[in-house]
Scaffold this active site. Structure first.
Site, PDB file in Angstrom:
ATOM      1  N   GLU A 100       0.857   4.060   1.361  1.00 35.77           N
ATOM      2  CA  GLU A 100      -0.275   4.986   1.272  1.00 35.77           C
ATOM      3  C   GLU A 100      -1.068   4.947   2.574  1.00 35.77           C
ATOM      4  O   GLU A 100      -1.973   4.106   2.731  1.00 35.77           O
ATOM      5  CB  GLU A 100      -1.197   4.590   0.122  1.00 35.77           C
ATOM      6  CG  GLU A 100      -0.538   4.594  -1.230  1.00 35.77           C
ATOM      7  CD  GLU A 100      -1.565   4.837  -2.326  1.00 35.77           C
ATOM      8  OE1 GLU A 100      -1.418   5.824  -3.039  1.00 35.77           O
ATOM      9  OE2 GLU A 100      -2.517   4.064  -2.431  1.00 35.77           O
ATOM     10  N   GLY A 118      -7.017  10.858  -0.608  1.00 34.00           N
ATOM     11  CA  GLY A 118      -8.207  11.597  -1.034  1.00 34.00           C
ATOM     12  C   GLY A 118      -8.776  12.526   0.021  1.00 34.00           C
ATOM     13  O   GLY A 118      -9.897  12.996  -0.091  1.00 34.00           O
ATOM     14  N   ASN A 157      -3.068   7.408 -10.643  1.00 33.33           N
ATOM     15  CA  ASN A 157      -4.157   6.435 -10.511  1.00 33.33           C
ATOM     16  C   ASN A 157      -5.471   7.173 -10.774  1.00 33.33           C
ATOM     17  O   ASN A 157      -5.923   7.939  -9.936  1.00 33.33           O
ATOM     18  CB  ASN A 157      -4.122   5.852  -9.084  1.00 33.33           C
ATOM     19  CG  ASN A 157      -5.307   4.950  -8.801  1.00 33.33           C
ATOM     20  OD1 ASN A 157      -6.042   4.559  -9.701  1.00 33.33           O
ATOM     21  ND2 ASN A 157      -5.505   4.619  -7.524  1.00 33.33           N
ATOM     22  N   GLU A 206      -8.603   1.040  -1.291  1.00 33.25           N
ATOM     23  CA  GLU A 206     -10.008   0.952  -1.724  1.00 33.25           C
ATOM     24  C   GLU A 206     -10.363  -0.485  -2.104  1.00 33.25           C
ATOM     25  O   GLU A 206     -11.488  -0.939  -1.899  1.00 33.25           O
ATOM     26  CB  GLU A 206     -10.250   1.928  -2.893  1.00 33.25           C
ATOM     27  CG  GLU A 206     -10.267   3.370  -2.397  1.00 33.25           C
ATOM     28  CD  GLU A 206      -9.791   4.405  -3.392  1.00 33.25           C
ATOM     29  OE1 GLU A 206      -9.785   4.135  -4.603  1.00 33.25           O
ATOM     30  OE2 GLU A 206      -9.417   5.510  -2.932  1.00 33.25           O
ATOM     31  N   SER A 216      -2.699  12.266  -1.092  1.00 36.22           N
ATOM     32  CA  SER A 216      -2.848  13.714  -1.306  1.00 36.22           C
ATOM     33  C   SER A 216      -1.550  14.387  -1.729  1.00 36.22           C
ATOM     34  O   SER A 216      -1.270  15.519  -1.328  1.00 36.22           O
ATOM     35  CB  SER A 216      -3.432  14.384  -0.059  1.00 36.22           C
ATOM     36  OG  SER A 216      -4.689  13.825   0.254  1.00 36.22           O
ATOM     37  N   HIS A 227      -4.585  -1.653  -3.347  1.00 40.99           N
ATOM     38  CA  HIS A 227      -4.938  -0.275  -2.981  1.00 40.99           C
ATOM     39  C   HIS A 227      -5.946  -0.350  -1.829  1.00 40.99           C
ATOM     40  O   HIS A 227      -6.774  -1.269  -1.786  1.00 40.99           O
ATOM     41  CB  HIS A 227      -5.551   0.429  -4.200  1.00 40.99           C
ATOM     42  CG  HIS A 227      -5.747   1.896  -3.982  1.00 40.99           C
ATOM     43  ND1 HIS A 227      -6.786   2.390  -3.232  1.00 40.99           N
ATOM     44  CD2 HIS A 227      -5.028   2.963  -4.402  1.00 40.99           C
ATOM     45  CE1 HIS A 227      -6.694   3.715  -3.199  1.00 40.99           C
ATOM     46  NE2 HIS A 227      -5.628   4.091  -3.904  1.00 40.99           N
ATOM     47  N   LYS A 242      -8.338   5.984 -10.953  1.00 43.62           N
ATOM     48  CA  LYS A 242      -9.483   5.322 -10.297  1.00 43.62           C
ATOM     49  C   LYS A 242     -10.638   5.173 -11.300  1.00 43.62           C
ATOM     50  O   LYS A 242     -10.407   4.936 -12.478  1.00 43.62           O
ATOM     51  CB  LYS A 242      -9.896   6.085  -9.038  1.00 43.62           C
ATOM     52  CG  LYS A 242      -8.709   6.362  -8.109  1.00 43.62           C
ATOM     53  CD  LYS A 242      -9.106   6.814  -6.753  1.00 43.62           C
ATOM     54  CE  LYS A 242      -7.867   7.168  -5.957  1.00 43.62           C
ATOM     55  NZ  LYS A 242      -8.139   7.448  -4.565  1.00 43.62           N
TER      56      LYS A 242
HETATM   57  C1  PEP Z   1      -4.451   7.032  -4.377  1.00 43.16           C
HETATM   58  O1  PEP Z   1      -5.600   6.803  -4.713  1.00 43.16           O
HETATM   59  O2  PEP Z   1      -3.596   6.145  -4.514  1.00 43.16           O
HETATM   60  C2  PEP Z   1      -4.126   8.343  -3.842  1.00 43.16           C
HETATM   61  C3  PEP Z   1      -2.963   8.520  -3.290  1.00 43.16           C
HETATM   62  O3  PEP Z   1      -5.109   9.315  -3.970  1.00 43.16           O
HETATM   63  P1  PEP Z   1      -4.930  10.880  -3.639  1.00 43.16           P
HETATM   64  O4  PEP Z   1      -3.667  11.345  -4.282  1.00 43.16           O
HETATM   65  O5  PEP Z   1      -6.148  11.521  -4.215  1.00 43.16           O
HETATM   66  O6  PEP Z   1      -4.845  10.994  -2.146  1.00 43.16           O
END
Ligand code: PEP
Length: 262
Positions: free
Chosen positions: A174, A180, A12, A104, A220, A102, A14
């Site tokens: 998630e 992040g 992703n 966000e 992460s 997501h 973003k």
């Molecule tokens: C994500 O945005 O779906 C995500 C898992 O980000 P990160 O791997 O940076 O934690």
């Protein structure tokens, strides 16, 4: 070790990687990955970089198992929805998957379970594979409510889906506190949650369909922690943010998934 289904490793991007940088990253990823016959790879660029990623993938030999995804869409055919992109528009560009819900989108853009459910149903109706993201906050986990929160998000997000359609779904667990932040959930904790998601899917769609639905982990995930996560029985891949922006780290995760499948 042989897994019961192919891993899906999804990146992703973003709001990163403009179309002028997209080709270089895709070519670099594909070059570093080489042949990974046992893994499906998905790249979800920003809308404006989708055509460039598509063109780059079509010109690369061996990129057949790299799919193109989008990070969002609006669940209407067309019309007065300023600033939005439809599922048909994405399909026209060769997009096969779309990320829905997501954290966000839920927190920064106020997307609620009703809208997310509409998006999941609409995606299935237009032959886009929905990747429905669910996750609890740190506060909710601290209060022991994580299973209840995830079950609530799933039941609302998946309302009205027929069993025949459900096998096309992908779920991404998630935990919000791990996105992040560099904070990865430990594999046993993730496996426990994935198992409870699988049990809920079983209740909703029956055992066979539930077993075939991919449940990804996101939060992460990196090359140095992905192996122990992917080895867990109910972790069928990863949704990767930060580490998908660098060819080496993303390619390493894909190669590890491929090795685990052999
Ligand atoms: C994500 O945005 O779906 C995500 C898992 O980000 P990160 O791997 O940076 O934690």
């Amino acid at each position: 070790m042989s897994k019961r289904k192919r891993y899906l490793i999804a990146g992703n991007w973003k709001m990163n990687i403009s179309s002028s940088d997209a080709r270089e990253l895709v070519v670099d990823i594909a070059g570093k990955v080489g042949k990974v016959p046992k893994v499906d790879v998905l790249i979800c660029p920003p809308f404006t970089s989708i055509p460039e990623v598509k063109n780059s993938l079509s010109s690369l030999a061996g990129a057949e198992s790299i799919f193109l995804g989008a990070q969002n869409f609006y669940p209407e055919k067309n019309g007065a929805y300023t600033g939005e992109i439809s599922a048909i528009m994405l399909r026209e560009l060769g997009v096969s998957h779309v990320i829905i819900g997501h954290s966000e989108r839920r927190t920064l853009f106020g997307e609620d379970d009703g809208l997310l459910n509409k998006k999941v149903l609409y995606a299935l109706g237009t032959n886009l594979i929905p990747i429905l993201c669910v996750g609890e906050t740190f506060e909710q986990r601290k209060n022991g409510r994580e299973v209840q929160v995830i079950a609530g998000q799933l039941k609302s997000g998946l309302r009205g889906i027929f069993q025949t359609e459900a096998k096309k779904l992908v779920i991404a667990y998630e935990p919000v506190w791990a996105i992040g932040t560099g904070e990865t959930a430990v594999p046993e904790v993730v496996q426990k949650m994935h198992l409870s998601i699988r049990e809920l899917l079983r209740e909703l769609f029956g055992p066979k369909t539930a077993a075939s639905i991919k449940i990804l982990y996101g939060g992460s995930m990196k090359a140095d922690n992905c192996k122990s996560l992917l080895q867990e029985n109910d972790i069928d891949g990863g949704l990767i943010g930060g580490a998908s922006l660098q060819a080496t780290s993303f390619a390493d995760i894909i190669k590890i998934a491929n090795e685990l499948s052999e």
